[in-house]
Design a protein around this motif. Structure first.
Motif, PDB file in Angstrom:
ATOM      1  N   LEU B 133       0.858  -1.192   0.000  1.00 24.66           N
ATOM      2  CA  LEU B 133       0.000   0.000   0.000  1.00 24.66           C
ATOM      3  C   LEU B 133       0.892   1.239   0.000  1.00 24.66           C
ATOM      4  CD1 LEU B 133      -2.760   1.422   0.237  1.00 24.66           C
ATOM      5  CD2 LEU B 133      -2.557   1.201   2.726  1.00 24.66           C
ATOM      6  N   ILE B 134       0.726   2.061  -1.026  1.00 24.24           N
ATOM      7  CA  ILE B 134       1.530   3.280  -1.179  1.00 24.24           C
ATOM      8  C   ILE B 134       0.650   4.475  -0.822  1.00 24.24           C
ATOM      9  CG2 ILE B 134       2.992   4.601  -2.767  1.00 24.24           C
ATOM     10  CD1 ILE B 134       3.897   1.713  -2.672  1.00 24.24           C
ATOM     11  N   GLY B 135       1.170   5.394  -0.048  1.00 21.95           N
ATOM     12  CA  GLY B 135       0.470   6.654   0.247  1.00 21.95           C
ATOM     13  C   GLY B 135       1.045   7.774  -0.594  1.00 21.95           C
ATOM     14  N   ILE B 136       0.173   8.524  -1.279  1.00 16.84           N
ATOM     15  CA  ILE B 136       0.648   9.659  -2.086  1.00 16.84           C
ATOM     16  C   ILE B 136       0.043  10.929  -1.485  1.00 16.84           C
ATOM     17  CG2 ILE B 136       0.871  10.630  -4.409  1.00 16.84           C
ATOM     18  CD1 ILE B 136       1.811   7.876  -4.676  1.00 16.84           C
ATOM     19  N   ILE B 137       0.884  11.880  -1.148  1.00 18.58           N
ATOM     20  CA  ILE B 137       0.422  13.142  -0.570  1.00 18.58           C
ATOM     21  C   ILE B 137       0.845  14.242  -1.532  1.00 18.58           C
ATOM     22  CG2 ILE B 137       0.594  14.695   1.412  1.00 18.58           C
ATOM     23  CD1 ILE B 137       1.293  12.194   3.107  1.00 18.58           C
ATOM     24  N   TYR B 138      -0.138  14.966  -2.077  1.00 15.99           N
ATOM     25  CA  TYR B 138       0.206  15.881  -3.157  1.00 15.99           C
ATOM     26  C   TYR B 138      -0.573  17.172  -3.050  1.00 15.99           C
ATOM     27  CZ  TYR B 138      -3.893  13.533  -5.275  1.00 15.99           C
ATOM     28  OH  TYR B 138      -5.138  12.991  -5.503  1.00 15.99           O
ATOM     29  N   GLU B 139      -0.211  18.122  -3.930  1.00  8.78           N
ATOM     30  CA  GLU B 139      -0.788  19.449  -3.860  1.00  8.78           C
ATOM     31  C   GLU B 139      -1.782  19.687  -4.988  1.00  8.78           C
ATOM     32  OE1 GLU B 139       2.905  21.562  -3.031  1.00  8.78           O
ATOM     33  OE2 GLU B 139       2.422  21.546  -0.899  1.00  8.78           O
ATOM     34  N   SER B 140      -1.685  20.799  -5.685  1.00  9.24           N
ATOM     35  CA  SER B 140      -2.855  21.219  -6.453  1.00  9.24           C
ATOM     36  C   SER B 140      -3.158  20.494  -7.763  1.00  9.24           C
ATOM     37  CB  SER B 140      -2.768  22.730  -6.710  1.00  9.24           C
ATOM     38  OG  SER B 140      -1.558  23.039  -7.324  1.00  9.24           O
ATOM     39  N   ARG B 141      -2.179  19.871  -8.420  1.00 10.63           N
ATOM     40  CA  ARG B 141      -2.452  19.312  -9.752  1.00 10.63           C
ATOM     41  C   ARG B 141      -3.337  18.066  -9.671  1.00 10.63           C
ATOM     42  NH1 ARG B 141       1.224  21.359 -13.577  1.00 10.63           N
ATOM     43  NH2 ARG B 141       3.069  22.254 -12.601  1.00 10.63           N
ATOM     44  N   PRO B 142      -4.561  18.126 -10.202  1.00  9.01           N
ATOM     45  CA  PRO B 142      -5.427  16.947 -10.100  1.00  9.01           C
ATOM     46  C   PRO B 142      -4.959  15.773 -10.960  1.00  9.01           C
ATOM     47  CG  PRO B 142      -6.587  18.779 -11.160  1.00  9.01           C
ATOM     48  CD  PRO B 142      -5.249  19.296 -10.755  1.00  9.01           C
ATOM     49  N   ASN B 143      -4.096  16.012 -11.963  1.00  7.85           N
ATOM     50  CA  ASN B 143      -3.645  14.886 -12.785  1.00  7.85           C
ATOM     51  C   ASN B 143      -2.817  13.879 -11.990  1.00  7.85           C
ATOM     52  OD1 ASN B 143      -1.578  16.974 -12.745  1.00  7.85           O
ATOM     53  ND2 ASN B 143      -0.426  15.573 -14.053  1.00  7.85           N
ATOM     54  N   VAL B 144      -2.242  14.311 -10.844  1.00  8.56           N
ATOM     55  CA  VAL B 144      -1.485  13.377 -10.007  1.00  8.56           C
ATOM     56  C   VAL B 144      -2.397  12.240  -9.538  1.00  8.56           C
ATOM     57  CG1 VAL B 144      -0.186  13.097  -7.846  1.00  8.56           C
ATOM     58  CG2 VAL B 144       0.191  15.106  -9.277  1.00  8.56           C
ATOM     59  N   THR B 145      -3.679  12.559  -9.317  1.00  7.56           N
ATOM     60  CA  THR B 145      -4.626  11.534  -8.883  1.00  7.56           C
ATOM     61  C   THR B 145      -4.609  10.354  -9.841  1.00  7.56           C
ATOM     62  OG1 THR B 145      -5.998  13.315  -8.002  1.00  7.56           O
ATOM     63  CG2 THR B 145      -7.047  11.152  -8.207  1.00  7.56           C
ATOM     64  N   ALA B 146      -4.673  10.643 -11.134  1.00  5.04           N
ATOM     65  CA  ALA B 146      -4.701   9.567 -12.130  1.00  5.04           C
ATOM     66  C   ALA B 146      -3.311   8.974 -12.368  1.00  5.04           C
ATOM     67  CB  ALA B 146      -5.284  10.090 -13.440  1.00  5.04           C
ATOM     68  N   ASP B 147      -2.297   9.832 -12.489  1.00  2.00           N
ATOM     69  CA  ASP B 147      -0.943   9.354 -12.779  1.00  2.00           C
ATOM     70  C   ASP B 147      -0.435   8.415 -11.688  1.00  2.00           C
ATOM     71  OD1 ASP B 147      -0.915  10.993 -14.946  1.00  2.00           O
ATOM     72  OD2 ASP B 147       0.580  12.402 -14.178  1.00  2.00           O
ATOM     73  N   ALA B 148      -0.526   8.864 -10.452  1.00  3.42           N
ATOM     74  CA  ALA B 148       0.032   8.089  -9.343  1.00  3.42           C
ATOM     75  C   ALA B 148      -0.754   6.799  -9.152  1.00  3.42           C
ATOM     76  CB  ALA B 148       0.028   8.929  -8.061  1.00  3.42           C
TER      77      ALA B 148
END
Lengths: 430, 430
Positions: B133-148
């Motif tokens: 299980l990987i946790g991704i903590i990110y800021e404003s770019r919504p494309n990270v949701t799909a990429d990550a």
């Protein structure tokens, strides 16, 4: 680890220990840069020189050890601890020979892990390099001083050693001999440093030294490993528990199952690869032979209701038993309905160290190998094989149950990392 | 990250967030066990199904994004942040295409890293497996949701996503589309979960969830990465700074040096692989051409005394400049006496990300590649090539400057670990 109440933390001591660790780490890192430039042959020669110095300084090491033993006896250390602490000519020769054995292992540094040319024309190589400065925190066995130092140096790392108080004089004498030998072969003495204080705050300072120490390896009992894992800011390579399972599948060959299960539990009960839970398939036809063999060998069995039905000598298991690493002649036994139930039990209770299936059914074996999520998964073999030497790695710095970097028995390769070397011809990125 | 004073921590909220994260993590881990049993083709198909669902749900995603944009404008977000936040048909199609591109990458899971038979007759294989299980903590770019999410799932991992508050509606819509598509292909929706609260304590609970979350990847500015690295008990894959050096050796070809240095600084000044310090060898014959090119391109130069002597337009550098990641059209410039001085400067000031030498002298190039201890070391190429796509990795989850597990651009292989599979024929350990 002491369970006595600790005195309140002295802020000044704490700052002193942090300064001390930072100074030691900087010296170690500088020495590591020299080591990183040495080739395979030079590092091997330095370790042979260290082994020779250990032999040459045997009288000093044994005299220091005799003082540790006398102090330990005066403090009333238990006989088992005194035995772990005690050196003699044979053990010292074993230590020197182990350093030479590490010298004879292939050097992992410089290995090209992958290489390719990308469309921009860049030539990319991932090349194995040392990690940097490794911290080793250990308890009473003085041979760890030599073993751990040798493994770290073989892979081009500097090491900061912090041994147990009871072995302090032995460790200093061994460290002095090692560094004398290394220095004679061009390795700066600071490549192998022993913490000069037994102040416990110095351990805390090591654990917090992120960016100065690259990795910590704790070597010792569960109390030590737990403290290190809880307090460290530096990455830790370790295992806490070895709650190893052996699942006797319905298609296991009965005589093999008996002999492997007996070995997995009773060969040595105190090692992390010892079986702690036996899962007997309800359709395995010969459970009595396994149970008899274990009881005859002096093992206490604690079972669920269905296991108890096999033999009245099996005591009832409590809920805790399924999560207990006995490290003793005690075994929990459960009867399970098929492979899925065994996989479920292992997923809930395994510590991720080593789990085994015994079966003649290749499909069941492959499913077990694929689906059990432990560092080591085995088919038709004793869990006691979980060991760097048995895995052909020469020696191990420890066994790791974490999920990143290195898992299972960790040897020289686990003491390295890599960098990307990029060779271009003047490319700018479009 | 906000620099406003934080309200005192509410113990009840804190416990709630811990329970929430534990529940999400357990659901994610259960879903991951399903993913771990899916083969290459099934995972690729699931990602293509997710991409199709993103396209199908474009109206809902764009409507949610319009709400985020309106809320951001009302809150007075700066234009650059609004631009990062904004989606349109083209960007949404780009997001779906990126998910398909990840589906087309080779699956690293199942690769046999090494295999051998040891003297006991055991067959040992190290096999690549998902991390978990990987946790991704990110800021404003919504494309990270799909990429990550796509990268994690491709390598068989579940993912727990925690995006920025300003993109909360967009992220929810993207996550709903992705999980709809994945579920249609047999991947449990819990394989890709979005944190249901923007409570900052939930981030803290993720960072403390050792044993539940296997690795955290922060994606965003330095404030975010610093908080994550300082507070995490879970291993973190990240880089804090990209203080990248380019050393122009005395034997550098002048026109190549000019064009590569210009590209390394000015192609894009805001990326982590941009050069931040230029080291000019005192014997390099053509420093003026490089300085002129950079100044003409609008770069501010800050130099030591010897660099200032090259051109009066070079401002004096302060001691801080050598440790500053400008991420802007600003460059520190030093003149150094030979390769050793350059190596010393880099050892003191590099952040371990990417450093380059420009030279026609092969021996100097190889010494630089061997001795600079950064994740990426380059010869005759722009540091701006430090990128997973440029390295042929397809896509990257991030660039790591830590020393363990994975370094430099980290892609699918860095989202895997391994286990030891041991196949025996009934061996007990002697």
């Amino acid at each position: 680890m002491s369970t006595q109440p600790q005195p309140p933390i002295d802020r000044e001591t704490l700052a002193d220990c942090e300064t001390l660790v930072a100074d030691l780490a900087r010296a170690g890192r500088a020495a590591q840069r020299v080591l990183a430039r040495m080739d395979d042959a030079a590092k091997a020669q330095a370790l042979r020189s260290a082994a020779a110095a250990l032999r040459r300084n045997a009288p000093a090491v044994l005299a220091a050890n005799a003082q540790d033993i006398a102090a330990g006896e005066a403090r009333g250390l238990p006989p088992a601890m005194l035995d772990r602490l005690r050196l003699d000519d044979g053990r010292l020769e074993g230590m020197a020979a182990a350093v030479e054995a590490v010298a004879a292992l292939p050097d992992p540094v410089g290995e090209v892990i992958s290489r390719s040319t990308v469309p921009s024309g860049l030539d990319l190589a991932r090349v194995r390099i040392p990690i940097g400065l490794i911290g080793i925190i250990y308890e009473s066995r003085p041979n760890v001083t030599a073993d751990a130092a040798a493994l770290c140096v073989r892979a081009g790392n500097a090491v900061l050693l912090r041994g147990g108080s009871e072995a302090v004089r032995s460790n200093r004498a061994i460290n002095a001999a090692l560094t004398e030998g290394l220095a004679a072969a061009g390795v700066p003495a600071e490549a192998v440093q022993l913490m000069p204080t037994q102040d416990r705050e110095a351990v805390g300072a090591m654990l917090r030294a992120a960016g100065l120490i690259d990795m910590i390896v704790p070597r010792g009992g569960k109390g030590l490993v737990e403290r290190v894992q809880n307090d460290a800011r530096v990455p830790v390579l370790a295992h806490l528990d070895g709650i190893c399972h052996t699942y006797v599948h319905s298609a296991a060959e009965p005589e093999m199952a008996r002999s492997v299960a007996l070995n997995a539990k009773m060969r040595r009960t105190g090692i992390c690869g010892a079986m702690e839970t036996l899962l007997l398939d309800a359709n395995f036809p010969a459970p009595h032979a396994i149970v008899d063999a274990l009881l005859d060998a002096g093992c206490e069995l604690r079972g669920d209701l269905r296991a108890q039905a096999i033999d009245p000598r099996i005591a009832p298991a409590s809920a805790n038993d399924w999560d207990t690493e006995y490290l003793d002649a005690v075994l929990s036994v459960a009867v399970v309905d098929g492979l899925d139930a065994a996989l479920d039990h292992i997923a809930r209770h395994s510590s991720g160290h080593t789990d085994a299936i015994l079966t003649a059914d290749a499909a069941a074996a492959e499913r077990f190998l694929a689906e059990v999520d432990s560092a080591i998964v085995m088919v038709n073999a004793s869990t006691q094989f979980a060991d760097g030497g048995e895995f052909g790695l020469g020696a191990e710095i420890g066994i790791a149950t974490g999920r990143l970097h290195a898992r299972g028995p960790v040897a020289l390769e686990g003491l390295t990392t890599y960098k990307w070397q990029v060779r271009g011809t003047g490319q700018g990125r479009p």
